[in-house]
Design an enzyme around this catalytic site. Structure first.
Site, PDB file in Angstrom:
ATOM      1  N   ASP A   1     -15.825 151.102 -31.167  1.00  0.00           N
ATOM      2  CA  ASP A   1     -15.467 149.858 -30.479  1.00  0.00           C
ATOM      3  C   ASP A   1     -14.002 149.430 -30.609  1.00  0.00           C
ATOM      4  O   ASP A   1     -13.720 148.236 -30.783  1.00  0.00           O
ATOM      5  CB  ASP A   1     -16.377 148.718 -30.967  1.00  0.00           C
TER       6      ASP A   1
ATOM      7  N   GLU B   1     -18.850 148.550 -27.182  1.00  0.00           N
ATOM      8  CA  GLU B   1     -19.928 147.565 -27.080  1.00  0.00           C
ATOM      9  C   GLU B   1     -19.772 146.812 -25.763  1.00  0.00           C
ATOM     10  O   GLU B   1     -18.672 146.362 -25.441  1.00  0.00           O
ATOM     11  CB  GLU B   1     -19.866 146.573 -28.258  1.00  0.00           C
TER      12      GLU B   1
ATOM     13  N   LYS C   1     -22.715 151.080 -25.582  1.00  0.00           N
ATOM     14  CA  LYS C   1     -23.851 150.583 -26.360  1.00  0.00           C
ATOM     15  C   LYS C   1     -24.008 149.076 -26.159  1.00  0.00           C
ATOM     16  O   LYS C   1     -23.022 148.336 -26.183  1.00  0.00           O
ATOM     17  CB  LYS C   1     -23.660 150.909 -27.841  1.00  0.00           C
TER      18      LYS C   1
ATOM     19  N   LYS D   1     -25.039 146.344 -31.667  1.00  0.00           N
ATOM     20  CA  LYS D   1     -24.016 146.555 -32.690  1.00  0.00           C
ATOM     21  C   LYS D   1     -24.045 148.011 -33.179  1.00  0.00           C
ATOM     22  O   LYS D   1     -23.002 148.611 -33.414  1.00  0.00           O
ATOM     23  CB  LYS D   1     -24.224 145.586 -33.870  1.00  0.00           C
TER      24      LYS D   1
ATOM     25  N   VAL E   1     -13.999 149.139 -35.503  1.00  0.00           N
ATOM     26  CA  VAL E   1     -14.204 147.719 -35.828  1.00  0.00           C
ATOM     27  C   VAL E   1     -15.591 147.250 -35.392  1.00  0.00           C
ATOM     28  O   VAL E   1     -16.168 147.805 -34.464  1.00  0.00           O
ATOM     29  CB  VAL E   1     -13.126 146.856 -35.132  1.00  0.00           C
ATOM     30  N   THR E   2     -16.093 146.205 -36.071  1.00  0.00           N
ATOM     31  CA  THR E   2     -15.589 145.655 -37.313  1.00  0.00           C
ATOM     32  C   THR E   2     -16.392 146.239 -38.476  1.00  0.00           C
ATOM     33  O   THR E   2     -17.536 146.638 -38.294  1.00  0.00           O
ATOM     34  CB  THR E   2     -15.680 144.108 -37.365  1.00  0.00           C
TER      35      THR E   2
ATOM     36  N   CYS F   1     -20.277 146.305 -36.476  1.00  0.00           N
ATOM     37  CA  CYS F   1     -20.673 147.526 -35.764  1.00  0.00           C
ATOM     38  C   CYS F   1     -20.502 148.795 -36.600  1.00  0.00           C
ATOM     39  O   CYS F   1     -21.282 149.741 -36.455  1.00  0.00           O
ATOM     40  CB  CYS F   1     -19.929 147.621 -34.442  1.00  0.00           C
TER      41      CYS F   1
ATOM     42  N   GLN G   1     -24.471 152.363 -55.359  1.00  0.00           N
ATOM     43  CA  GLN G   1     -25.743 153.014 -55.711  1.00  0.00           C
ATOM     44  C   GLN G   1     -25.716 154.511 -55.402  1.00  0.00           C
ATOM     45  O   GLN G   1     -26.659 155.065 -54.829  1.00  0.00           O
ATOM     46  CB  GLN G   1     -26.910 152.346 -54.981  1.00  0.00           C
TER      47      GLN G   1
HETATM   48  N1  TIU Z   1     -17.910 145.994 -32.593  1.00  0.00           N
HETATM   49  C1  TIU Z   1     -18.310 144.957 -33.340  1.00  0.00           C
HETATM   50  O1  TIU Z   1     -18.183 144.942 -34.555  1.00  0.00           O
HETATM   51  N2  TIU Z   1     -18.836 143.855 -32.643  1.00  0.00           N
HETATM   52  C2  TIU Z   1     -18.757 142.574 -33.105  1.00  0.00           C
HETATM   53  O2  TIU Z   1     -19.251 141.660 -32.471  1.00  0.00           O
HETATM   54  N3  TIU Z   1     -18.074 142.366 -34.266  1.00  0.00           N
HETATM   55  C3  TIU Z   1     -17.812 141.201 -34.885  1.00  0.00           C
HETATM   56  O3  TIU Z   1     -17.297 141.218 -35.994  1.00  0.00           O
HETATM   57  N4  TIU Z   1     -18.069 140.055 -34.258  1.00  0.00           N
END
Ligand code: TIU
Length: 229
Positions: free
Chosen positions: A29, A77, A134, A137, A162-163, A167, A207
């Site tokens: 993303d 996304e 997609k 997430k 990210v993030t 995701c 872990q």
């Molecule tokens: N790609 C992804 O992480 N989508 C999000 O909405 N991330 C947020 O941190 N909001």
């Protein structure tokens, strides 16, 4: 480099061993909607500049991965223009005045085909690199990612993008349950929140590597026999 010869990367909680030909770089993303002003990330109240430090390390890694002739897969996304794949819960969550599908400065927010939905120019996919669109997430939910990885004989995933806690973490967990070994690179994943960046990575490697491994781009570039810059 013979891509069938195994390599080892210094990582936590211990070395990450992989056969390059069976390891894909999965870039999550890196879209204008998350990294530039006026998109979905900012609509959620976030400072998008926090994510931009991941661009250069991702660019160097992507260049090295392509040079070695290894598999690259990108994800985005977003939703269909008619929003039939957008759950009502996702649409109304956050009580924002701007919602997914509304018109923003980079086109309709998080809608496929709009400028903001596309991948940033610095990391733009080559024509032979699959792009997974997609709606969720995680990159495995409602996509053909698992099938593509199986057909290509991929067993391990180097995950960036990210993030970190949203995701990237969701995708690493989905991949782990499907039998993939994931390596997250700390300078190539980004969060709007420093504390989530740290904890998102700690949760992966805790872990004994409950979800996977953590390293950085310099260490994997060294393993590939390439310089960090
Ligand atoms: N790609 C992804 O992480 N989508 C999000 O909405 N991330 C947020 O941190 N909001």
């Amino acid at each position: 480099m013979n891509t069938s010869d195994p390599l080892s990367v210094r990582a936590e909680p211990y070395a990450y061993d992989f056969v390059p030909a069976r390891c894909a770089l999965l870039i999550i993303d890196m879209q204008r909607d998350f990294l530039e002003a006026g998109g979905f990330g900012e609509m959620l109240g976030n400072d998008v500049s926090r994510l931009r430090s991941t661009i250069d390390p991702n660019r160097r890694l992507l260049t090295a991965w392509r040079k070695a002739g290894l598999q690259v897969i990108h994800t985005r996304e977003g939703h269909r223009p008619d929003l039939t794949d957008l759950p009502r819960a996702k649409k109304i969550r956050g009580r924002s005045t701007m919602r997914i599908g509304d018109a923003g400065p980079m086109g309709r927010i998080l809608v496929r085909g709009e400028p903001g939905h596309d991948i940033i120019p610095e990391l733009y996919p080559l024509p032979d690199e699959p792009v997974i669109d997609k709606p969720g997430k995680g990159a495995f939910f409602a996509t053909d990612l698992h099938a593509i990885l199986q057909y290509r004989g991929i067993e391990k995933l180097v995950v960036t993008g990210v993030t970190t806690e949203v995701c990237v973490n969701t995708t690493v967990r989905e991949a782990n349950d499907r039998g993939y070994d994931c390596l997250a690179l700390e300078d190539c994943v980004g969060s709007y929140f420093p504390e989530f960046q740290e904890m998102g990575l700690r949760m992966i490697k805790a872990q004994g590597g409950i979800f996977g491994w953590v390293s950085d781009s310099a260490r994997i570039l060294a393993a590939l026999g390439q310089d960090a810059d």
